[in-house]
Motif scaffolding. Structure first.
Motif, PDB file in Angstrom:
ATOM      1  N   LYS A  32       5.622   7.855   5.951  1.00 55.75           N
ATOM      2  CA  LYS A  32       6.304   9.109   5.654  1.00 55.75           C
ATOM      3  C   LYS A  32       5.679   9.781   4.441  1.00 55.75           C
ATOM      4  O   LYS A  32       4.979   9.174   3.652  1.00 55.75           O
ATOM      5  N   SER A  34       7.192  11.667   1.314  1.00 55.50           N
ATOM      6  CA  SER A  34       8.499  11.805   0.673  1.00 55.50           C
ATOM      7  C   SER A  34       8.742  13.194   0.108  1.00 55.50           C
ATOM      8  O   SER A  34       9.880  13.651   0.014  1.00 55.50           O
ATOM      9  N   SER A 111      12.271  16.673  -3.016  1.00 56.00           N
ATOM     10  CA  SER A 111      11.519  16.636  -1.754  1.00 56.00           C
ATOM     11  C   SER A 111      10.401  17.671  -1.709  1.00 56.00           C
ATOM     12  O   SER A 111       9.732  17.822  -0.686  1.00 56.00           O
ATOM     13  N   LYS A 157      12.694   4.073  -7.593  1.00 56.55           N
ATOM     14  CA  LYS A 157      12.656   4.993  -6.445  1.00 56.55           C
ATOM     15  C   LYS A 157      11.791   6.212  -6.745  1.00 56.55           C
ATOM     16  O   LYS A 157      11.106   6.737  -5.853  1.00 56.55           O
ATOM     17  N   ASP A 160       8.203   5.268  -6.231  1.00 58.87           N
ATOM     18  CA  ASP A 160       7.912   5.222  -4.792  1.00 58.87           C
ATOM     19  C   ASP A 160       7.777   6.629  -4.211  1.00 58.87           C
ATOM     20  O   ASP A 160       6.910   6.893  -3.375  1.00 58.87           O
ATOM     21  N   THR A 161       8.647   7.530  -4.658  1.00 56.93           N
ATOM     22  CA  THR A 161       8.605   8.912  -4.177  1.00 56.93           C
ATOM     23  C   THR A 161       7.272   9.561  -4.537  1.00 56.93           C
ATOM     24  O   THR A 161       6.649  10.233  -3.695  1.00 56.93           O
ATOM     25  N   GLU A 164       4.423   8.171  -2.429  1.00 56.43           N
ATOM     26  CA  GLU A 164       4.467   8.608  -1.028  1.00 56.43           C
ATOM     27  C   GLU A 164       4.378  10.125  -0.882  1.00 56.43           C
ATOM     28  O   GLU A 164       4.274  10.644   0.225  1.00 56.43           O
TER      29      GLU A 164
END
Length: 358
Positions: A32, A34, A111, A157, A160-161, A164
Motif C-alpha cells: 500500500k 499510506s 494521508s 505508526k 511506518d506511514t 510507506e
C-alpha cells in the motif's frame, strides 16, 4: 452525436478501463501507499502560495472554475492537478491539500500533503525571483509535518506511514524558463550543461535528505517539453509559433541526468525505491496529436487570448476565457488543463508508479 457532446476516443476509453483495473488492484493488494507527500512548483501547488506574500497566486476566478464547488483553491488549473489524480489512483483522497492552508490539520495531512510552491525551483535563486517557498524550506516544513504526525499517530505508526508514503517531486521548469534564460545571474556563472549538473546535484542532496528522514518510496519528476508551452511558442516569433527546440532539448538533456541519478541512488541507498516519472513524451504526444486525446486546441490556452496570460493576467481576461476547458491542452499560457493533467497522471501511474503497488 448531439451537438456539444464530446467524442470518447478508443485511446481514452482504453485508458479508463485500465485505470479501473488498477483501482481494483489497490483494494486487493497487501502492499500500500499510506500517503502522498509532494514537493515542487506550480504543477503540484494546491494553494500554499495563497498564504505567503507573492504575486505568484491563482486563488481567484477563473482558476478552479471546474474544481469541486467551482472554487479557486490556488491550483494553477481550471480543476485538479496531477497529484490529486495520483492520490485518487492509490485509493487515497481525490485531492492533496496544501500544508499552509489553515482549513486543514494533521488529520487531513496524514494521508497526503503538498509543500509545493508555484514559481519555485531546485535553485534558491529561482524561488527568489517571485519570493516563493524554496526547496530547502519545503524540507523544513516536512520535518515539522513529521513531528506533528508522530504526535497524532504515535511515533511507531508515524514512521511506518512515512516509509510507506509516496514522496513526489515535480520541479525544474522554472529554473530554466523563469531563471536561467530570463535573469542575468546564473547564465553568467554556468553553461546550460553546467547548470543542469548544478540542479541535479541539488536534487540528489534533497533525495538523500528525504531518505535520512525515513522516506523510502520516491518519484523524481522530469521536465515536460518546455518549448511547447503557449508562452514560449508565442514569444518565438522567428519560429512561426512552433515549439522552441532549444528548450525541448534542454528538457531532454536534464531528464537524462535525472534518470541516471535514480539509477545511482537506488544502488547507493539500501531500501530506497526511487523512480523517474517522465511526463515529456506523453505531453509531446498530446501536443502533437491532440485529436487522439479529444482535444481541439494545443498552441493556445483557454484563458483569454491563450498566449500570454497566467496568474493575475488570466483573471483580468476571464470574460474572454473558453467555455469548455476540456477541449484545450493548456489552461493558461504555462499550465495544462484538468483534462490534460488527468491523462498525464494516469500515464505516469500506469507506466511508473504502479510499482509501488507490488
Amino acid at each position: 452525436m448531439e451537438k456539444g457532446q464530446r467524442k470518447t476516443t478508443p485511446l481514452l476509453l482504453c485508458s479508463h478501463i485500465v485505470v479501473l483495473h488498477l483501482l481494483s488492484l489497490v483494494a486487493e493488494t497487501s502492499a500500500k501507499v499510506s500517503a502522498v507527500i509532494v514537493f515542487g512548483d506550480s504543477s503540484v501547488d494546491a494553494g500554499n502560495n495563497n498564504f505567503i506574500p507573492t504575486i505568484a497566486r491563482s486563488n481567484f476566478q477563473p482558476y478552479g472554475r471546474d474544481f469541486e464547488g467551482g472554487k479557486a483553491t490556488g491550483r494553477f488549473c481550471n480543476g485538479r492537478i496531477p497529484t490529486d489524480f495520483i492520490s485518487e489512483s492509490f485509493g487515497l483522497k481525490p485531492y492533496v491539500p496544501a500544508y499552509l492552508d489553515p482549513k486543514y490539520n494533521i488529520s487531513d495531512f496524514a494521508s497526503g500533503v503538498t509543500f509545493a510552491s508555484a514559481a519555485t525551483g531546485y535553485d534558491n535563486a529561482t524561488s527568489d525571483v517571485l519570493s516563493v517557498i524554496p526547496l530547502w524550506k519545503q524540507l523544513e516544513y516536512y520535518k515539522g509535518y513529521q513531528k506533528n504526525l508522530s504526535a497524532y499517530l504515535g511515533e511507531s505508526k508515524a514512521k511506518d506511514t512515512i516509509a510507506e508514503a509516496l514522496h513526489l517531486m515535480s520541479l525544474g521548469t522554472n529554473d530554466f524558463l523563469e531563471n536561467y534564460y530570463t535573469m542575468p545571474g546564473r547564465a553568467s556563472q554556468f553553461t546550460p550543461q553546467q547548470y543542469q549538473n548544478f540542479l541535479a546535484g541539488i536534487a540528489e542532496n534533497f533525495i538523500r535528505s528525504l531518505y535520512g528522514l525515513g522516506a523510502r518510496k520516491v518519484s523524481l519528476g522530469g521536465l515536460p517539453p518546455m518549448g511547447c508551452l503557449p508562452l514560449e511558442r508565442t514569444t518565438s516569433i522567428a519560429g512561426g509559433n512552433d515549439c522552441v527546440a532549444r528548450y525541448n532539448n534542454i528538457a531532454l538533456e536534464f531528464n537524462n541526468r535525472l534518470k541516471n541519478l535514480t539509477i545511482k541512488l537506488n544502488q547507493e541507498l539500501p531500501g530506497l525505491k526511487l523512480v523517474f516519472s517522465n511526463p515529456y513524451y506523453i505531453m509531446l504526444s498530446i501536443i502533437k496529436r491532440p485529436q487522439l486525446y479529444g482535444f481541439e486546441s494545443t498552441s493556445v490556452a483557454c484563458c483569454a487570448t491563450g498566449m500570454f496570460e497566467m496568474g493575475y493576467a488570466c483573471s483580468r481576461g476571464q470574460m474572454f476565457s473558453c467555455t469548455d476547458a476540456s477541449k484545450y491542452v493548456f489552461w493558461d499560457s504555462f499550465h495544462p488543463t484538468e483534462m490534460t493533467n488527468s491523462i498525464v497522471a494516469k500515464y505516469v501511474v500506469l507506466r511508473v508508479l504502479y510499482q509501488f503497488l507490488q
